[in-house]
Design an enzyme around this catalytic site. Structure first.
Site, PDB file in Angstrom:
ATOM      1  N   HIS A 110      49.418  18.659  40.474  1.00  0.00           N
ATOM      2  CA  HIS A 110      48.020  19.061  40.720  1.00  0.00           C
ATOM      3  C   HIS A 110      47.189  17.855  41.165  1.00  0.00           C
ATOM      4  O   HIS A 110      46.374  17.952  42.089  1.00  0.00           O
ATOM      5  CB  HIS A 110      47.381  19.616  39.438  1.00  0.00           C
ATOM      6  CG  HIS A 110      47.988  20.887  38.917  1.00  0.00           C
ATOM      7  ND1 HIS A 110      48.401  21.048  37.613  1.00  0.00           N
ATOM      8  CD2 HIS A 110      48.235  22.071  39.539  1.00  0.00           C
ATOM      9  CE1 HIS A 110      48.872  22.274  37.438  1.00  0.00           C
ATOM     10  NE2 HIS A 110      48.787  22.916  38.594  1.00  0.00           N
ATOM     11  N   LYS A 153      46.023  36.355  30.110  1.00  0.00           N
ATOM     12  CA  LYS A 153      47.219  35.523  30.082  1.00  0.00           C
ATOM     13  C   LYS A 153      47.104  34.529  28.932  1.00  0.00           C
ATOM     14  O   LYS A 153      46.082  33.890  28.772  1.00  0.00           O
ATOM     15  CB  LYS A 153      47.292  34.791  31.421  1.00  0.00           C
ATOM     16  CG  LYS A 153      48.654  34.317  31.802  1.00  0.00           C
ATOM     17  CD  LYS A 153      48.673  34.082  33.308  1.00  0.00           C
ATOM     18  CE  LYS A 153      49.176  32.707  33.636  1.00  0.00           C
ATOM     19  NZ  LYS A 153      49.058  32.396  35.060  1.00  0.00           N
ATOM     20  N   ARG A 208      54.674  24.434  47.087  1.00  0.00           N
ATOM     21  CA  ARG A 208      55.808  23.568  46.754  1.00  0.00           C
ATOM     22  C   ARG A 208      57.073  23.950  47.495  1.00  0.00           C
ATOM     23  O   ARG A 208      57.782  23.116  48.007  1.00  0.00           O
ATOM     24  CB  ARG A 208      56.082  23.626  45.240  1.00  0.00           C
ATOM     25  CG  ARG A 208      54.992  23.003  44.407  1.00  0.00           C
ATOM     26  CD  ARG A 208      55.098  23.420  42.983  1.00  0.00           C
ATOM     27  NE  ARG A 208      54.975  24.873  42.873  1.00  0.00           N
ATOM     28  CZ  ARG A 208      54.864  25.531  41.736  1.00  0.00           C
ATOM     29  NH1 ARG A 208      54.909  24.884  40.589  1.00  0.00           N
ATOM     30  NH2 ARG A 208      54.729  26.833  41.707  1.00  0.00           N
ATOM     31  N   SER A 234      53.483  23.754  35.615  1.00  0.00           N
ATOM     32  CA  SER A 234      52.950  23.631  34.253  1.00  0.00           C
ATOM     33  C   SER A 234      53.854  24.374  33.270  1.00  0.00           C
ATOM     34  O   SER A 234      54.080  23.926  32.150  1.00  0.00           O
ATOM     35  CB  SER A 234      51.548  24.229  34.172  1.00  0.00           C
ATOM     36  OG  SER A 234      50.657  23.500  34.976  1.00  0.00           O
TER      37      SER A 234
HETATM   38  O1  PNS Z   1      47.601  28.145  38.718  1.00  0.00           O
HETATM   39  P1  PNS Z   1      47.805  29.593  39.053  1.00  0.00           P
HETATM   40  O2  PNS Z   1      48.025  30.394  37.783  1.00  0.00           O
HETATM   41  O3  PNS Z   1      48.873  29.821  40.089  1.00  0.00           O
HETATM   42  O4  PNS Z   1      46.399  30.100  39.710  1.00  0.00           O
HETATM   43  C1  PNS Z   1      46.224  31.445  40.069  1.00  0.00           C
HETATM   44  C2  PNS Z   1      44.751  31.713  40.441  1.00  0.00           C
HETATM   45  C3  PNS Z   1      43.823  31.251  39.331  1.00  0.00           C
HETATM   46  C4  PNS Z   1      44.411  30.962  41.712  1.00  0.00           C
HETATM   47  C5  PNS Z   1      44.589  33.245  40.699  1.00  0.00           C
HETATM   48  O5  PNS Z   1      45.179  33.957  39.646  1.00  0.00           O
HETATM   49  C6  PNS Z   1      43.137  33.677  40.828  1.00  0.00           C
HETATM   50  O6  PNS Z   1      42.488  33.353  41.795  1.00  0.00           O
HETATM   51  N1  PNS Z   1      42.658  34.417  39.821  1.00  0.00           N
HETATM   52  C7  PNS Z   1      41.289  34.895  39.792  1.00  0.00           C
HETATM   53  C8  PNS Z   1      41.211  36.405  39.984  1.00  0.00           C
HETATM   54  C9  PNS Z   1      41.271  36.741  41.449  1.00  0.00           C
HETATM   55  O7  PNS Z   1      40.438  36.365  42.244  1.00  0.00           O
HETATM   56  N2  PNS Z   1      42.315  37.499  41.795  1.00  0.00           N
HETATM   57  C10 PNS Z   1      42.569  37.918  43.153  1.00  0.00           C
HETATM   58  C11 PNS Z   1      43.350  36.847  43.884  1.00  0.00           C
HETATM   59  S1  PNS Z   1      43.928  37.493  45.354  1.00  0.00           S
END
Ligand code: PNS
Length: 165
Positions: free
Chosen positions: A17, A41, A92, A130
């Site tokens: 990150h 989660k 990645r 993570s």
């Molecule tokens: O680190 P991660 O868990 O891969 O991040 C995922 C994240 C936080 C980017 C994604 O789950 C997110 O944007 N969640 C917020 C809810 C949202 O907007 N969902 C629609 C995404 S298309």
């Protein structure tokens, strides 16, 4: 002035990150690290702890160009309200692609002016996540090359030698 929002769960922040944040700062004037408050989660660290670790890890580059915030609900709402120009995500491997592709297109459907910029972390971090870091730490494995030292200590304290994945 160009601003990118770098969203994620950051449970906890890893060197991968941090690599993306510093690469993002080469393209953008400001990077807003947006930490998801994820009610559904289960996370090992609270949102406050996750933000604090990012803040500590970026202290040397905190020159007013990085902001750390938490957000709830749809990412695009935050992106719109903050006036940011783009979403920044790390990519990645091919295995990331499908999920990232879906998210990028869904976000653009929801907010048509928003594009997602993908950056590849240093190859040393191409297999790092993570989740794996939590797993290795929970079984007492060495995570020192994957996270800053103080994050390793926080993981150790949190796991207390017990599996906690
Ligand atoms: O680190 P991660 O868990 O891969 O991040 C995922 C994240 C936080 C980017 C994604 O789950 C997110 O944007 N969640 C917020 C809810 C949202 O907007 N969902 C629609 C995404 S298309």
């Amino acid at each position: 002035m160009r601003t990118a929002v770098y969203p994620g769960t950051f449970d906890p922040v890893t060197n991968g990150h941090l690599d993306i944040i510093s690469r993002g700062l080469k393209l953008f004037d400001h990077v807003i690290v947006a930490v998801l408050v994820n009610r559904e989660k289960h996370t090992m660290f609270t949102v406050g702890e996750r933000m604090e670790m990012i803040s500590e890890a970026t202290r040397d580059v905190l020159t007013g160009r990085i902001k750390i915030i938490s957000f709830n609900g749809l990412l695009v709402n935050y992106v719109r309200d903050s006036g940011a120009d783009a979403i920044l995500r790390g990519l990645r491997a091919i295995s990331d692609f499908e999920y990232e592709f879906q998210m990028a297109l869904m976000n653009r459907k929801l907010l048509k002016q928003v594009d997602t910029v993908f950056m590849m972390p240093d190859e040393r971090y191409s297999y790092l996540s993570s989740k794996l870091v939590r797993e290795v730490a929970s079984f007492g494995g060495d995570v020192s090359v994957f996270v800053p030292d103080f994050v390793g200590k926080r993981l150790e304290a949190k796991c207390g030698g017990r599996p906690h994945v």
